[in-house]
Motif scaffolding. Structure first.
Motif, mmCIF file in Angstrom:
data_model
loop_
_atom_site.group_PDB
_atom_site.id
_atom_site.type_symbol
_atom_site.label_atom_id
_atom_site.label_comp_id
_atom_site.label_asym_id
_atom_site.label_seq_id
_atom_site.Cartn_x
_atom_site.Cartn_y
_atom_site.Cartn_z
ATOM 1 N N GLN A 96 6.715 -7.653 -6.438
ATOM 2 C CA GLN A 96 7.299 -7.735 -5.030
ATOM 3 C C GLN A 96 7.000 -6.053 -4.702
ATOM 4 N N LEU A 97 6.709 -6.279 -3.344
ATOM 5 C CA LEU A 97 7.135 -5.115 -2.935
ATOM 6 C C LEU A 97 8.747 -5.220 -2.514
ATOM 7 N N TYR A 98 9.264 -3.050 -2.039
ATOM 8 C CA TYR A 98 10.307 -3.010 -1.471
ATOM 9 C C TYR A 98 10.010 -1.323 -0.445
ATOM 10 N N PHE A 99 10.131 -1.725 0.100
ATOM 11 C CA PHE A 99 11.113 -0.345 1.362
ATOM 12 C C PHE A 99 12.580 0.181 1.283
ATOM 13 N N VAL A 100 12.503 1.596 0.863
ATOM 14 C CA VAL A 100 13.231 2.035 1.367
ATOM 15 C C VAL A 100 13.785 3.146 2.276
ATOM 16 N N ASP A 101 14.346 3.098 3.159
ATOM 17 C CA ASP A 101 14.528 3.884 4.289
ATOM 18 C C ASP A 101 14.905 5.485 3.821
ATOM 19 N N SER A 102 14.468 6.496 3.288
ATOM 20 C CA SER A 102 15.273 7.346 3.102
ATOM 21 C C SER A 102 15.897 8.517 3.299
ATOM 22 N N GLU A 103 15.200 8.071 5.616
ATOM 23 C CA GLU A 103 15.444 8.995 6.329
ATOM 24 C C GLU A 103 16.624 8.843 6.774
ATOM 25 N N ASP A 104 17.286 7.439 7.037
ATOM 26 C CA ASP A 104 18.688 7.486 7.499
ATOM 27 C C ASP A 104 19.849 7.338 6.150
ATOM 28 N N GLY A 105 19.244 7.144 5.236
ATOM 29 C CA GLY A 105 20.652 7.711 4.158
ATOM 30 C C GLY A 105 20.881 6.049 3.991
ATOM 31 N N SER A 106 20.557 5.055 4.481
ATOM 32 C CA SER A 106 22.069 3.670 4.245
ATOM 33 C C SER A 106 21.274 3.417 3.109
ATOM 34 N N GLY A 107 20.253 3.100 2.630
ATOM 35 C CA GLY A 107 19.911 2.473 1.067
ATOM 36 C C GLY A 107 19.432 1.105 1.641
ATOM 37 N N ARG A 108 19.055 0.962 2.336
ATOM 38 C CA ARG A 108 18.921 -0.438 2.507
ATOM 39 C C ARG A 108 17.357 -0.878 2.113
ATOM 40 N N VAL A 109 17.238 -1.275 1.148
ATOM 41 C CA VAL A 109 16.218 -2.174 0.677
ATOM 42 C C VAL A 109 15.625 -2.975 1.378
ATOM 43 N N THR A 110 14.867 -2.756 1.783
ATOM 44 C CA THR A 110 13.979 -4.560 2.274
ATOM 45 C C THR A 110 12.690 -4.715 1.581
ATOM 46 N N LYS A 111 12.483 -6.560 1.323
ATOM 47 C CA LYS A 111 11.446 -6.868 0.995
ATOM 48 C C LYS A 111 10.250 -6.822 1.398
ATOM 49 N N ILE A 112 8.981 -6.599 1.346
ATOM 50 C CA ILE A 112 7.902 -6.784 2.425
ATOM 51 C C ILE A 112 6.916 -7.685 1.366
ATOM 52 N N ASP A 113 6.061 -8.241 1.723
ATOM 53 C CA ASP A 113 5.096 -9.242 1.747
ATOM 54 C C ASP A 113 4.048 -9.103 1.735
ATOM 55 N N PRO A 114 2.930 -8.413 1.093
ATOM 56 C CA PRO A 114 1.556 -8.015 1.550
ATOM 57 C C PRO A 114 0.815 -9.103 1.881
ATOM 58 N N PRO A 115 -0.226 -8.983 2.660
ATOM 59 C CA PRO A 115 -1.037 -10.226 2.143
ATOM 60 C C PRO A 115 -2.050 -9.860 0.940
ATOM 61 N N HIS A 116 -2.009 -11.345 1.136
ATOM 62 C CA HIS A 116 -2.492 -12.426 -0.707
ATOM 63 C C HIS A 116 -2.003 -11.995 -2.084
ATOM 64 N N HIS A 117 0.036 -10.969 -1.177
ATOM 65 C CA HIS A 117 1.107 -11.257 -2.619
ATOM 66 C C HIS A 117 0.706 -11.865 -3.148
ATOM 67 N N SER A 118 0.366 -13.191 -3.447
ATOM 68 C CA SER A 118 0.344 -13.888 -4.120
ATOM 69 C C SER A 118 -1.019 -13.788 -5.839
ATOM 70 N N GLU A 119 -1.841 -12.244 -5.068
ATOM 71 C CA GLU A 119 -3.200 -12.261 -5.539
ATOM 72 C C GLU A 119 -2.855 -11.206 -6.450
ATOM 73 N N VAL A 120 -1.131 -9.721 -6.263
ATOM 74 C CA VAL A 120 -0.987 -8.303 -6.074
ATOM 75 C C VAL A 120 -0.453 -8.103 -8.193
ATOM 76 N N ASN A 121 -1.249 -7.456 -8.017
ATOM 77 C CA ASN A 121 -1.233 -7.159 -10.011
ATOM 78 C C ASN A 121 -0.607 -6.530 -10.139
ATOM 79 N N ASN A 122 -1.028 -4.670 -9.503
ATOM 80 C CA ASN A 122 -0.135 -3.585 -9.672
ATOM 81 C C ASN A 122 -0.850 -2.918 -8.293
ATOM 82 N N LEU A 123 0.190 -1.536 -8.277
ATOM 83 C CA LEU A 123 0.153 -0.638 -7.571
ATOM 84 C C LEU A 123 -0.978 0.300 -7.930
ATOM 85 N N VAL A 124 -1.861 0.783 -7.371
ATOM 86 C CA VAL A 124 -2.610 2.004 -8.163
ATOM 87 C C VAL A 124 -2.360 2.614 -6.992
#
Length: 400
Positions: A96-124
């Motif tokens: 799973q990929l998540y985005f946290v915007d540290s610019e506004d300090g809100s601590g909001r965590v948003t999930k991201i679905d990249p293309p071919h997300h079922s095949e992703v096995n690592n963040l290089v």
């Protein structure tokens, strides 16, 4: 729809999204395009992406090829946001990929679905607003890579390299400002075909994004371990590795791979006490190579190389020891890694023991704080990430 109604539809709030603190309303017909682009280049990436979806005119402005370099040139290292990568074998898909915007300090965590997300096995790795993800797919696509911009939403595949039986491999991803090229480094170890050879064979390969083939670069340094690089600085990837033996045992040091000339080099480590026998991790602070060390389980120090490759420029910027108010914070352990400096001047660290957590340090107040965010996964990788409007497809023939 009459002309006046159409004009009203082109009056947009550039900062009209949940993270906004102010409303900035602009009639798109009243300003020259160059001024509009200049205004947009100063906004946070989240506001730009929201603006892109509000109108046809907004989409057209964000797609202007002049905007990505303007936006990039106004960025600083303190504009970093967080991309979290989580692997959970029980989840579908497990990565799973998540985005946290540290610019506004809100601590909001948003999930991201990249293309071919079922095949992703690592963040290089990540650099210049692009992520490099490894994929496990069908037999013809095993261990291929994906270059992906999570904000623009575009991705391109890197062709898979040759595979060997019982191999182990690690990748690195980076950009060199002198050549203007994104490159992927692959180091692979595999059993020798010589039945009398005990040691594994090894090989380094380089792929320049925008080309079609992997290039062989010989064997890696013998001391390089099968672990991914930890920091990208000045167009070079960096590892912590053992570089020899000393009186206290194994001597640890820093190995780099320079992406322009494609050569490995050794970089002098910080001059800290018993450095050769203590754990340390590498990161990037304000664009400089940084090393966090834990010495004697008492001292947690953060060193910064103020002038790259100048060994005398190592400076101990922060030190947390028994003299620190309340003693060395328990949140600083052998598993702590410096991520980045936030826009408010605080240092963001990741602590990974049983679970992962994010901790900020305020050097003015001399105080630590564990960040509480709803939706944060239990364990994750948290590379520093500078957002970008560059299309992943444009990297196929990009010169920045």
């Amino acid at each position: 729809m009459d002309a006046e109604e159409g004009r009203q539809n082109e009056r947009v709030n550039l900062a009209d999204d949940p993270s906004s603190r102010e409303m900035v309303q602009i009639d798109l017909h009243l300003l020259p395009r160059e001024i509009l682009l200049d205004i947009l280049s100063r906004l946070p990436i989240t506001s730009l992406i929201h603006f892109k979806t509000t109108s046809h005119a907004g989409y057209d402005l964000i797609a202007d090829p002049r905007l990505p370099p303007m936006f990039r040139n106004r960025l600083s290292n303190s504009n970093a946001c967080l991309i979290l990568f989580n692997y959970n074998i029980l989840a579908i898909p497990p990565c799973q990929l998540y985005f946290v915007d540290s610019e506004d300090g809100s601590g909001r965590v948003t999930k991201i679905d990249p293309p071919h997300h079922s095949e992703v096995n690592n963040l290089v790795g990540s650099c210049n607003g692009l992520l490099c993800l490894s994929l496990i797919g069908g037999s013809s696509e095993s261990h291929s890579l994906l270059i992906y911009n999570p904000f623009v939403g575009e991705a391109v595949r890197v062709p898979p390299a040759n595979r060997f039986s019982n191999q182990s491999e690690v990748f690195g991803f980076g950009f060199h400002p002198r050549t203007g090229e994104f490159k992927v480094l692959r180091t692979v170890w595999y059993p020798s075909l010589d039945v009398y050879e005990v040691d594994d064979e090894s090989m380094v390969q380089v792929f320049t994004v925008g080309t079609t083939e992997w290039r062989k670069k010989g064997a890696p340094p013998p001391q390089l371990r099968d672990e991914p690089p930890e920091a990208l600085v000045e167009g070079s990837l960096h590892w912590v590795t053992d570089v020899g033996m000393g009186g206290a045992g194994v001597i640890f040091g820093i190995i780099s791979f320079e992406l322009a000339d494609e050569v490995f080099e050794e970089i002098r480590h910080p001059p800290c006490q018993r450095f050769e026998s203590r754990h340390y991790t590498l990161s990037v602070l304000n664009g400089c190579l940084s090393a966090a060390t834990l010495v004697d389980d008492l001292h947690f120090d953060i060193w910064v190389m103020m002038q790259y490759r100048v060994k005398e420029s190592w400076v101990k910027q922060f030190s947390f020891d028994p003299n620190f108010p309340g003693g060395r914070p328990s949140c600083l352990t052998i598993f702590s890694t410096v991520i980045c400096v936030l826009k408010n001047g605080e240092i963001l660290l990741q602590n990974e023991d049983k679970d992962s957590s994010l901790v900020s340090y305020d050097p003015v107040e001399n105080r630590f704080k564990t960040l509480q965010m709803s939706g944060l996964p239990n364990s994750f990788q948290a590379p520093p990430f500078l957002p970008s409007l560059v299309s992943a497809k444009a990297t196929m023939n990009l010169q920045l």
